[in-house]
Design a protein around this motif. Structure first.
Motif, short mmCIF file in Angstrom:
data_model
loop_
_atom_site.label_atom_id
_atom_site.label_comp_id
_atom_site.label_asym_id
_atom_site.label_seq_id
_atom_site.Cartn_x
_atom_site.Cartn_y
_atom_site.Cartn_z
N ARG A 1 9.62 2.29 -10.46
CA ARG A 1 9.20 0.92 -10.76
C ARG A 1 8.63 0.29 -9.50
O ARG A 1 9.30 0.26 -8.45
CB ARG A 1 10.39 0.12 -11.28
CG ARG A 1 10.06 -1.31 -11.71
CD ARG A 1 11.32 -1.94 -12.28
NE ARG A 1 11.09 -3.28 -12.79
CZ ARG A 1 12.03 -4.03 -13.38
NH1 ARG A 1 13.25 -3.55 -13.51
NH2 ARG A 1 11.74 -5.23 -13.84
N LEU A 2 7.41 -0.23 -9.56
CA LEU A 2 6.73 -0.81 -8.41
C LEU A 2 6.65 -2.32 -8.56
O LEU A 2 6.18 -2.83 -9.57
CB LEU A 2 5.32 -0.23 -8.29
CG LEU A 2 4.45 -0.76 -7.15
CD1 LEU A 2 5.04 -0.42 -5.80
CD2 LEU A 2 3.02 -0.22 -7.27
N ILE A 3 7.12 -3.05 -7.54
CA ILE A 3 7.10 -4.51 -7.54
C ILE A 3 6.40 -4.97 -6.28
O ILE A 3 6.83 -4.65 -5.17
CB ILE A 3 8.52 -5.09 -7.62
CG1 ILE A 3 9.22 -4.60 -8.91
CG2 ILE A 3 8.50 -6.61 -7.59
CD1 ILE A 3 10.67 -5.01 -9.02
N LEU A 4 5.30 -5.72 -6.43
CA LEU A 4 4.47 -6.14 -5.31
C LEU A 4 4.46 -7.66 -5.21
O LEU A 4 4.32 -8.36 -6.22
CB LEU A 4 3.03 -5.63 -5.50
CG LEU A 4 2.86 -4.13 -5.75
CD1 LEU A 4 1.39 -3.80 -5.99
CD2 LEU A 4 3.41 -3.32 -4.59
N GLY A 5 4.56 -8.17 -3.99
CA GLY A 5 4.59 -9.61 -3.77
C GLY A 5 3.25 -10.16 -3.33
O GLY A 5 2.50 -9.52 -2.59
N ALA A 6 2.94 -11.37 -3.78
CA ALA A 6 1.74 -12.10 -3.37
C ALA A 6 2.05 -13.59 -3.46
O ALA A 6 3.07 -14.00 -4.00
CB ALA A 6 0.54 -11.73 -4.25
N VAL A 7 1.14 -14.40 -2.94
CA VAL A 7 1.30 -15.85 -2.96
C VAL A 7 0.12 -16.47 -3.70
O VAL A 7 -1.04 -16.18 -3.40
CB VAL A 7 1.37 -16.43 -1.53
CG1 VAL A 7 1.34 -17.95 -1.56
CG2 VAL A 7 2.63 -15.96 -0.83
N ALA B 1 5.14 5.19 -5.44
CA ALA B 1 5.35 5.12 -6.89
C ALA B 1 4.46 6.10 -7.63
O ALA B 1 4.85 6.64 -8.67
CB ALA B 1 5.09 3.70 -7.38
N ALA B 2 3.26 6.35 -7.09
CA ALA B 2 2.33 7.26 -7.75
C ALA B 2 2.64 8.72 -7.47
O ALA B 2 2.11 9.61 -8.15
CB ALA B 2 0.91 6.95 -7.31
N ASN B 3 3.49 8.97 -6.48
CA ASN B 3 3.85 10.35 -6.12
C ASN B 3 5.38 10.48 -6.04
O ASN B 3 5.94 10.72 -4.97
CB ASN B 3 3.22 10.72 -4.78
CG ASN B 3 1.71 10.70 -4.81
OD1 ASN B 3 1.07 11.68 -5.16
ND2 ASN B 3 1.13 9.56 -4.45
N PRO C 1 -3.19 3.80 -13.83
CA PRO C 1 -2.73 3.74 -15.23
C PRO C 1 -1.38 4.42 -15.45
O PRO C 1 -0.65 4.06 -16.38
CB PRO C 1 -3.86 4.46 -15.99
CG PRO C 1 -5.07 4.26 -15.14
CD PRO C 1 -4.55 4.35 -13.73
N SER C 2 -1.02 5.39 -14.61
CA SER C 2 0.24 6.11 -14.82
C SER C 2 1.46 5.35 -14.32
O SER C 2 2.60 5.73 -14.62
CB SER C 2 0.19 7.47 -14.11
OG SER C 2 0.21 7.31 -12.69
N LEU C 3 1.24 4.28 -13.55
CA LEU C 3 2.38 3.56 -12.98
C LEU C 3 3.25 2.90 -14.04
O LEU C 3 4.46 2.78 -13.88
CB LEU C 3 1.89 2.50 -11.99
CG LEU C 3 1.22 3.01 -10.71
CD1 LEU C 3 0.76 1.84 -9.85
CD2 LEU C 3 2.17 3.89 -9.92
N VAL D 1 0.84 -1.20 0.00
CA VAL D 1 0.00 0.00 0.00
C VAL D 1 0.88 1.25 0.00
O VAL D 1 0.71 2.15 -0.83
CB VAL D 1 -0.94 0.00 1.22
CG1 VAL D 1 -1.72 1.30 1.30
CG2 VAL D 1 -1.89 -1.19 1.16
N ASN D 2 1.82 1.31 0.94
CA ASN D 2 2.73 2.45 0.98
C ASN D 2 3.52 2.57 -0.30
O ASN D 2 3.74 3.67 -0.82
CB ASN D 2 3.68 2.31 2.17
CG ASN D 2 3.01 2.57 3.50
OD1 ASN D 2 2.02 3.29 3.59
ND2 ASN D 2 3.55 1.98 4.56
N GLY D 3 3.98 1.43 -0.83
CA GLY D 3 4.78 1.44 -2.05
C GLY D 3 4.02 1.98 -3.24
O GLY D 3 4.58 2.72 -4.06
#
Length: 766
Positions: free
Chosen positions: A562-568, A468-470, A554-556, A462-464
């Motif tokens: 560069r935003l990288i998010l982890g999930a399982v 990235a958006a700002n 859409p702007s990311l 969420v913070n990331g």
């Protein structure tokens, strides 16, 4: 009766393999090895159309053609290696067709083989000329293991050879034949030698070197006809010139081997169309190597006919067949041995609007950088240090702006590694403790430290996303976000009572703009089940709505961060990482990273379901570096959970300490690996000093030499740790009260500011 029996072929019964690889070049073998290295326990089968075990093609134009190497010296691995790794391999087993719906391939001999996942690595075949006389003996390609042996025997001693083309292969063949005392003529319809490199200075240099070695070069010319009765004895050019020769070698490019896909339904257009994960239009089929037509970093479709590209793609394809979702975004890398020097070529040069040179070309200590719109897009290099080449590769891959640094690029003594450095911010999950990250980011921005890459998990995702958006100004947005989810709870004289009431309020009634408990809201259609059959306790829909206010998703994709998010992945239990350079990141991707069971339901993206990555690892550092490279990085890691704490004194503290250890930072510098690489680099350096200078210079242009010897150990890791306070409430991650959130933010700011000052102090003293 006998005749009928002879005419009837006994067909082998159907068989099934977990992984079938069609083709037996470097992409195929690398993929098979990578599957095993990644822990794959399934069955693996390589199907080769040739009668020879898999071999490397680069030696064909050099050592094998000259006779210095025997054909077996070109083998990728000894035959027993495949057995030792549990990899099946069948020779003379070309594939006739592929049936994706039945998950089956059919070989030329009629065998039907089923597969779970299929990799097509059939490579490409040399293009031929259809002009008069093309059927004459003495016209060759150098593509298979048998070709150089045939050419060497056919030419004999001191023959006159025409090579059609001035590609990488053409230049290497010309080099080998010239050293064998053959008379070589190069003919190409292009205006320069090696037209892939658009550089007047290099074009003139290639011509001068060719003349010095008595190689006749005919440019802006092509073959009109081959002359001879049964054997070729000359060529006629389109301008009417007659050139006598004893043999011809064609090096005019290759065509991808895609005939086996006729009727398969797979998308083909000058190669097999694949996405960024090297996946074809069928989800269980991948392609790698010369046959794969992929989208480069600018979204343009291309095929790359080179050994190094095939090797890298084979490894990435294997990982993605196992569900890793790693994009192929490597910079194209060519190397070539031409006469008395070797060179490396990265990226491309033709779209460049600026060229910058460093060093001396005649001294074979030279680099030429190709820039477009202030970004490096290509490199020609010979005799330069591998660290420099790796730094430029990073600049190309990351599309780093270098305008304003022309003098530094042109100075052969200047260290350009600093231009390639990227700041990476790693954000953990930790519920309300995520407010600590908000304070850290405020301190970093005040210190002028702005990330180019952000990796996040859970609340860190969420913070990331907000960071990235700002870009370069995330503090105000984060402050506002955390202000909206903070709870106004009653205060008392006892802080432990306040923490307990706040945590209880969160658990029972949720957070209006974050999540709501299922038992307090009207059941949706999918919630009309008994509580015992629930798969989650809370609904995070409010968070999704809040995120869409703070993040322009859409702007990311084209943003500077560069935003990288982890999930399982819930079903297969593997880590998945969503990358803004590859994926169209949405609020659902952030929710997927936050879907901590059993509190939140899994989040569905496409046809897959995801939980919080903290189930496996609460820090995405290792995976972020896998995606964007470990070299030239300044890494800032925020640790939300104490590494050390006194022994728990009650059951609540036991549970809390267990969570701290589970979700704490597990990343550690692998000193043993570093020592091993250091020793290996020292050994390679020692070996290089023992070989002659020309051989050493050639070896230094090899991609694997550059990858190994150019490893950058100067990447730094700065850890900003949220140390526990004396008598700290054991479940602070559940306390979203406004007072606790404010305290976390302030502590994050103070600890980060002190840590950054400590880090800057040595630099200030120099």
């Amino acid at each position: 009766m006998t005749k009928a029996v002879r005419g009837k072929r006994t067909q082998r019964p159907n068989e099934h393999w977990d992984f079938v690889i069609v083709g037996a070049g470097i992409a195929a073998v690398t993929a098979a090895y990578a599957l095993r290295d990644e822990g794959c326990q399934g069955s693996i089968l390589i199907l080769s159309a040739e009668d020879y075990y898999p071999y490397n093609r680069p030696p064909l134009t050099k050592g094998v053609l000259s006779g210095r190497f025997a054909p077996e010296d070109a083998l990728i691995a000894a035959p027993e290696e495949y057995r030792n790794r549990g990899i099946g391999i069948r020779l003379n087993s070309g594939v006739r067709s592929v049936a994706p719906q039945r998950h089956e391939v059919r070989t030329e001999s009629g065998d039907r083989i089923g597969y779970g996942k299929l990799l097509i690595a059939t490579g490409a075949v040399p293009r031929s000329l259809t002009v008069p006389g093309s059927e004459l003996a003495g016209i060759f390609h150098l593509h298979s293991i048998h070709d150089p042996l045939t050419v060497r025997e056919y030419l004999g001693d001191r023959a006159r050879v025409v090579i059609v083309g001035t590609s990488f292969i053409a230049l290497e063949v010309a080099t080998t034949l010239t050293r064998m005392h053959h008379k070589v003529t190069l003919i190409d319809e292009a205006p320069t030698i090696f037209p892939r490199i658009a550089s007047p200075d290099l074009a003139h240099f290639f011509m001068r070197r060719s003349a010095a070695w008595d190689i006749d070069v005919q440019l802006n010319e092509s073959i009109q006809a081959f002359r001879g009765s049964q054997r070729v004895n000359g060529v006629t050019t389109t301008q009417g010139e007659a050139i006598d020769c004893d043999g011809v070698i064609l090096a005019i490019g290759v065509a991808p081997c895609t005939s086996l896909l006729s009727g398969s339904g797979l998308k083909v257009d000058d190669g097999i169309l694949v996405d960024e994960f090297l996946q074809t239009s069928h989800s269980d089929i991948y392609a790698a190597g010369d046959v794969a037509r992929y989208a480069d970093r600018d979204g343009r479709r291309r095929r790359t006919d080179h050994w190094e590209n095939a090797r890298r793609q084979g490894r990435i394809a294997a990982k993605n067949m196992l569900g890793r979702r790693i994009p192929y975004d490597h910079v194209t890398h060519y190397f070539c041995n031409f006469l008395d020097f070797s060179f490396t070529f990265l990226g491309e040069s033709k779209p460049a609007d600026t060229r910058i040179q460093r060093g001396q070309l005649e001294a074979k200590d030279f680099a030429e950088f190709y820039l477009r719109d202030g970004r490096t897009v290509g490199l020609f290099s010979t005799g330069r240090p591998p660290e420099e080449t790796q730094a430029i590769e990073t600049l190309i891959r990351e599309k780093t702006k270098v305008d304003g640094y022309a003098a530094q690029l042109a100075d052969p003594e200047a260290d350009i590694a600093a231009l390639a450095r990227t700041t990476v911010l790693i954000l953990q999950g930790g519920g309300a403790l995520g407010a600590f990250e908000c304070g850290v980011i405020r301190a970093m921005e005040e210190a002028g430290i702005h990330p180019g890459v952000v990796g996040g998990v859970s609340i860190g995702a969420v913070n990331g996303a907000i960071v990235a958006a700002n870009p370069r100004n995330a503090t105000s947005a984060l402050e506002s976000f955390w202000g909206e989810i903070a709870l106004c709870t009653p205060r008392s004289a006892n802080q432990w009572v306040d923490h307990g009431l706040a945590a209880w309020d969160t658990l029972m009634f949720g957070i209006p703009k974050f999540f709501r408990p299922r038992w307090l809201y009207p059941a949706r259609e999918d919630q009309k089940v008994l509580p015992i059959n629930w798969t989650s306790l809370y609904d995070p829909a409010p968070l999704k709505a809040l995120l869409e206010r703070y993040v322009d998703f859409p702007s990311l994709r084209d943003g500077p961060v560069r935003l990288i998010l982890g999930a399982v992945d819930v079903e297969n239990g593997t880590m998945t990482f969503f990358d803004s350079r590859v994926d169209e990141i949405t609020a659902d991707h952030v929710l997927a990273s936050c879907s901590l069971p059993p509190y939140f339901p899994w989040t569905t993206i496409g046809d897959r379901q995801y939980w919080d990555a903290g189930v496996i690892s609460n820090s995405p550092l290792e995976h972020v570096l896998m995606k964007c490279g470990a070299n030239h990085k300044d890494i800032y890691m925020i640790d939300l959970f104490p590494g050390r704490r006194s022994l728990p004194s009650n059951l609540g503290e036991v549970i809390t300490r267990k969570d701290e250890i589970t979700y704490g930072e597990r990343i550690r510098r692998d000193t043993q690996l570093r020592e091993l690489v250091d020793d290996f680099q020292a050994l390679v350096s020692e070996i290089m000093r023992s070989v002659d200078a020309e051989t050493a210079a050639r070896l230094r242009q090899r991609p694997r030499y550059i990858d190994l010897m150019g490893l950058d150990w100067t990447s730094t890791i700065t850890r900003i740790v949220r140390d526990s306070e004396t008598d700290e409430w054991p479940a602070l991650d559940y306390d979203f009260s406004a007072s606790t959130i404010a305290r976390h933010k302030e502590r994050g700011y103070e600890i980060a500011r002190q840590r950054l000052q400590e880090k800057a102090a040595p630099r200030a003293g120099r």
